[in-house]
Design a protein around this motif. Structure first.
Motif, PDB file in Angstrom:
ATOM      1  N   GLU A   1       0.829  -1.208   0.000  1.00  9.92           N
ATOM      2  CA  GLU A   1       0.000   0.000   0.000  1.00  9.92           C
ATOM      3  C   GLU A   1       0.861   1.256   0.000  1.00  9.92           C
ATOM      4  OE1 GLU A   1      -2.530  -0.369   3.398  1.00  9.92           O
ATOM      5  OE2 GLU A   1      -3.683  -2.012   2.533  1.00  9.92           O
ATOM      6  N   ILE A   2       1.905   1.267   0.822  1.00 10.89           N
ATOM      7  CA  ILE A   2       2.792   2.428   0.887  1.00 10.89           C
ATOM      8  C   ILE A   2       3.519   2.625  -0.443  1.00 10.89           C
ATOM      9  CG2 ILE A   2       4.835   3.400   2.015  1.00 10.89           C
ATOM     10  CD1 ILE A   2       2.342   3.447   3.761  1.00 10.89           C
ATOM     11  N   ALA A   3       4.030   1.530  -1.020  1.00  4.03           N
ATOM     12  CA  ALA A   3       4.769   1.621  -2.287  1.00  4.03           C
ATOM     13  C   ALA A   3       3.860   2.132  -3.408  1.00  4.03           C
ATOM     14  CB  ALA A   3       5.354   0.260  -2.650  1.00  4.03           C
ATOM     15  N   LEU A   4       2.643   1.613  -3.490  1.00  2.63           N
ATOM     16  CA  LEU A   4       1.715   2.076  -4.526  1.00  2.63           C
ATOM     17  C   LEU A   4       1.327   3.536  -4.302  1.00  2.63           C
ATOM     18  CD1 LEU A   4      -0.575  -1.049  -4.977  1.00  2.63           C
ATOM     19  CD2 LEU A   4       1.208  -0.210  -6.520  1.00  2.63           C
ATOM     20  N   TYR A   5       1.227   3.922  -3.034  1.00  2.00           N
ATOM     21  CA  TYR A   5       0.916   5.313  -2.715  1.00  2.00           C
ATOM     22  C   TYR A   5       2.034   6.245  -3.203  1.00  2.00           C
ATOM     23  CZ  TYR A   5      -0.182   9.441   0.068  1.00  2.00           C
ATOM     24  OH  TYR A   5      -0.467  10.715   0.465  1.00  2.00           O
ATOM     25  N   VAL A   6       3.279   5.857  -3.000  1.00  2.00           N
ATOM     26  CA  VAL A   6       4.411   6.685  -3.438  1.00  2.00           C
ATOM     27  C   VAL A   6       4.433   6.781  -4.967  1.00  2.00           C
ATOM     28  CG1 VAL A   6       6.930   6.856  -3.504  1.00  2.00           C
ATOM     29  CG2 VAL A   6       5.781   6.249  -1.378  1.00  2.00           C
ATOM     30  N   VAL A   7       4.176   5.672  -5.652  1.00  2.00           N
ATOM     31  CA  VAL A   7       4.135   5.695  -7.122  1.00  2.00           C
ATOM     32  C   VAL A   7       2.981   6.583  -7.595  1.00  2.00           C
ATOM     33  CG1 VAL A   7       3.737   4.294  -9.184  1.00  2.00           C
ATOM     34  CG2 VAL A   7       5.287   3.481  -7.417  1.00  2.00           C
ATOM     35  N   PHE A   8       1.821   6.449  -6.939  1.00  2.00           N
ATOM     36  CA  PHE A   8       0.673   7.282  -7.286  1.00  2.00           C
ATOM     37  C   PHE A   8       0.992   8.761  -7.080  1.00  2.00           C
ATOM     38  CE2 PHE A   8      -3.119   9.550  -5.748  1.00  2.00           C
ATOM     39  CZ  PHE A   8      -3.873   9.514  -6.908  1.00  2.00           C
ATOM     40  N   LEU A   9       1.652   9.088  -5.975  1.00  2.00           N
ATOM     41  CA  LEU A   9       2.021  10.482  -5.730  1.00  2.00           C
ATOM     42  C   LEU A   9       2.975  11.013  -6.789  1.00  2.00           C
ATOM     43  CD1 LEU A   9       2.506  10.815  -1.870  1.00  2.00           C
ATOM     44  CD2 LEU A   9       0.727  11.800  -3.281  1.00  2.00           C
ATOM     45  N   SER A  10       3.908  10.173  -7.241  1.00  2.00           N
ATOM     46  CA  SER A  10       4.839  10.647  -8.272  1.00  2.00           C
ATOM     47  C   SER A  10       4.110  10.920  -9.585  1.00  2.00           C
ATOM     48  CB  SER A  10       5.972   9.646  -8.471  1.00  2.00           C
ATOM     49  OG  SER A  10       5.503   8.437  -9.005  1.00  2.00           O
ATOM     50  N   PHE A  11       3.152  10.052  -9.952  1.00  2.00           N
ATOM     51  CA  PHE A  11       2.359  10.317 -11.158  1.00  2.00           C
ATOM     52  C   PHE A  11       1.503  11.572 -10.983  1.00  2.00           C
ATOM     53  CE2 PHE A  11       2.697   5.643 -12.302  1.00  2.00           C
ATOM     54  CZ  PHE A  11       3.540   5.877 -13.372  1.00  2.00           C
ATOM     55  N   THR A  12       0.959  11.752  -9.780  1.00  2.00           N
ATOM     56  CA  THR A  12       0.161  12.944  -9.505  1.00  2.00           C
ATOM     57  C   THR A  12       1.019  14.205  -9.615  1.00  2.00           C
ATOM     58  OG1 THR A  12      -1.227  11.645  -8.025  1.00  2.00           O
ATOM     59  CG2 THR A  12      -1.358  14.030  -7.819  1.00  2.00           C
ATOM     60  N   ALA A  13       2.243  14.146  -9.124  1.00  2.00           N
ATOM     61  CA  ALA A  13       3.147  15.302  -9.218  1.00  2.00           C
ATOM     62  C   ALA A  13       3.439  15.646 -10.670  1.00  2.00           C
ATOM     63  CB  ALA A  13       4.440  15.014  -8.460  1.00  2.00           C
ATOM     64  N   ILE A  14       3.637  14.622 -11.503  1.00  2.00           N
ATOM     65  CA  ILE A  14       3.880  14.864 -12.927  1.00  2.00           C
ATOM     66  C   ILE A  14       2.648  15.490 -13.573  1.00  2.00           C
ATOM     67  CG2 ILE A  14       4.274  13.726 -15.148  1.00  2.00           C
ATOM     68  CD1 ILE A  14       6.023  11.702 -13.581  1.00  2.00           C
ATOM     69  N   TYR A  15       1.478  14.963 -13.246  1.00  2.00           N
ATOM     70  CA  TYR A  15       0.236  15.497 -13.810  1.00  2.00           C
ATOM     71  C   TYR A  15       0.021  16.949 -13.389  1.00  2.00           C
ATOM     72  CZ  TYR A  15      -4.701  16.270 -14.630  1.00  2.00           C
ATOM     73  OH  TYR A  15      -5.885  16.802 -15.027  1.00  2.00           O
ATOM     74  N   ILE A  16       0.192  17.213 -12.095  1.00  2.00           N
ATOM     75  CA  ILE A  16      -0.043  18.567 -11.591  1.00  2.00           C
ATOM     76  C   ILE A  16       0.910  19.559 -12.238  1.00  2.00           C
ATOM     77  CG2 ILE A  16       0.213  20.021  -9.526  1.00  2.00           C
ATOM     78  CD1 ILE A  16      -1.019  17.716  -7.931  1.00  2.00           C
ATOM     79  N   SER A  17       2.185  19.208 -12.318  1.00  2.00           N
ATOM     80  CA  SER A  17       3.148  20.163 -12.868  1.00  2.00           C
ATOM     81  C   SER A  17       2.978  20.369 -14.367  1.00  2.00           C
ATOM     82  CB  SER A  17       4.575  19.729 -12.552  1.00  2.00           C
ATOM     83  OG  SER A  17       4.852  18.497 -13.159  1.00  2.00           O
ATOM     84  N   SER A  18       2.363  19.418 -15.063  1.00  2.00           N
ATOM     85  CA  SER A  18       2.157  19.608 -16.497  1.00  2.00           C
ATOM     86  C   SER A  18       0.834  20.297 -16.810  1.00  2.00           C
ATOM     87  CB  SER A  18       2.241  18.273 -17.231  1.00  2.00           C
ATOM     88  OG  SER A  18       1.196  17.422 -16.821  1.00  2.00           O
ATOM     89  N   LYS A  19      -0.181  20.109 -15.978  1.00  2.00           N
ATOM     90  CA  LYS A  19      -1.495  20.708 -16.250  1.00  2.00           C
ATOM     91  C   LYS A  19      -1.688  22.066 -15.590  1.00  2.00           C
ATOM     92  CE  LYS A  19      -3.218  17.499 -18.796  1.00  2.00           C
ATOM     93  NZ  LYS A  19      -3.449  17.714 -20.191  1.00  2.00           N
ATOM     94  N   TRP A  20      -1.169  22.236 -14.401  1.00  2.00           N
ATOM     95  CA  TRP A  20      -1.334  23.491 -13.683  1.00  2.00           C
ATOM     96  C   TRP A  20      -0.078  24.313 -13.890  1.00  2.00           C
ATOM     97  CZ3 TRP A  20      -3.053  20.545  -8.731  1.00  2.00           C
ATOM     98  CH2 TRP A  20      -4.286  19.975  -8.950  1.00  2.00           C
ATOM     99  N   ASP A  21      -0.019  24.966 -15.029  1.00  2.00           N
ATOM    100  CA  ASP A  21       1.213  25.622 -15.453  1.00  2.00           C
ATOM    101  C   ASP A  21       1.222  27.134 -15.220  1.00  2.00           C
ATOM    102  OD1 ASP A  21      -0.779  26.024 -17.278  1.00  2.00           O
ATOM    103  OD2 ASP A  21       0.433  25.611 -19.039  1.00  2.00           O
ATOM    104  N   SER A  22       0.251  27.639 -14.501  1.00  2.00           N
ATOM    105  CA  SER A  22       0.247  29.078 -14.225  1.00  2.00           C
ATOM    106  C   SER A  22      -0.024  29.311 -12.745  1.00  2.00           C
ATOM    107  CB  SER A  22      -0.815  29.795 -15.067  1.00  2.00           C
ATOM    108  OG  SER A  22      -2.102  29.434 -14.638  1.00  2.00           O
ATOM    109  N   VAL A  23       0.399  30.461 -12.275  1.00  2.00           N
ATOM    110  CA  VAL A  23       0.214  30.814 -10.867  1.00  2.00           C
ATOM    111  C   VAL A  23      -1.267  30.866 -10.525  1.00  2.00           C
ATOM    112  CG1 VAL A  23       0.585  32.642  -9.168  1.00  2.00           C
ATOM    113  CG2 VAL A  23       2.396  32.045 -10.759  1.00  2.00           C
ATOM    114  N   GLU A  24      -2.082  31.376 -11.440  1.00  2.00           N
ATOM    115  CA  GLU A  24      -3.512  31.510 -11.175  1.00  2.00           C
ATOM    116  C   GLU A  24      -4.172  30.150 -10.956  1.00  2.00           C
ATOM    117  OE1 GLU A  24      -2.039  32.942 -13.876  1.00  2.00           O
ATOM    118  OE2 GLU A  24      -1.965  35.003 -13.159  1.00  2.00           O
TER     119      GLU A  24
END
Length: 187
Positions: free
Chosen positions: A33-56
């Motif tokens: 569960e912990i390992a899958l959570y860390v992998v999920f968080l890394s994918f979420t970080a990639i998604y967030i940084s690519s989609k939310w590209d402005s300060v607003e």
């Protein structure tokens, strides 16, 4: 590069499951569960940084986190002072040591969540024009900052009623560091 390093940590966590399954098979499910959570968080970080590209866009997301944190903080205060939960009804005795559980289920997690969201409130309070797309006039900016102050009060109170000394210390030092870095590194 930070995202790749984070993803590498997730892969390392998945690979560590081999040793866990051989040495301590009773802990395999929890480790998975912990390992899958860390992998999920890394994918979420990639998604967030690519989609939310402005300060607003990031400020809007921060606003929603703060609204959720304000609800959790108000619920934690209700738990502590009345023994009542917004969603579950009667949950225990008022003024008990671990009664500020809110919707999260653990007073430590409640205070940790507040510790992570309080710096966001400071960001909105000290920024010149936060959420400039939604709050354009000076009056609406003032209203936003007043709302942030109103959110801050139950959040700080819920940290104290959760009675977690480590989080209280971490919030003080972390917010002091955040404010120092904000003033020295802003553009």
């Amino acid at each position: 590069y930070v995202h790749l390093a984070f993803f590498g940590i997730g892969i390392a966590a998945l690979l560590s499951l081999i040793v866990v399954s051989m040495d301590n098979p009773q802990y395999f499910r929890y480790s998975l569960e912990i390992a899958l959570y860390v992998v999920f968080l890394s994918f979420t970080a990639i998604y967030i940084s690519s989609k939310w590209d402005s300060v607003e866009k990031i400020e809007v997301i921060m606003l929603f986190f703060l609204i959720g944190a304000a609800v959790v903080a108000a619920d934690a205060l209700l738990n502590f002072y009345l023994g009542f939960d917004i969603f579950l009804g009667k949950v225990g005795e008022p003024f008990a040591r671990a009664s500020a559980r809110s919707t999260i289920g653990n007073p430590n997690f409640v205070s940790d969540y507040m510790g992570m969201t309080i710096p966001m409130i400071f960001y909105f309070l000290i920024s010149r024009r936060p959420l400039g797309i939604l709050f354009k006039s000076a009056r609406s900016q003032l209203i936003l900052k007043i709302i942030m102050l109103v959110f801050l009060i139950p959040m700080v109170a819920s940290v104290f009623v959760s009675q977690t000394r480590t989080v209280i210390t971490a919030i003080f030092i972390g917010n002091l560091l955040f404010l120092l870095l904000y003033f020295f590194l802003r553009k």
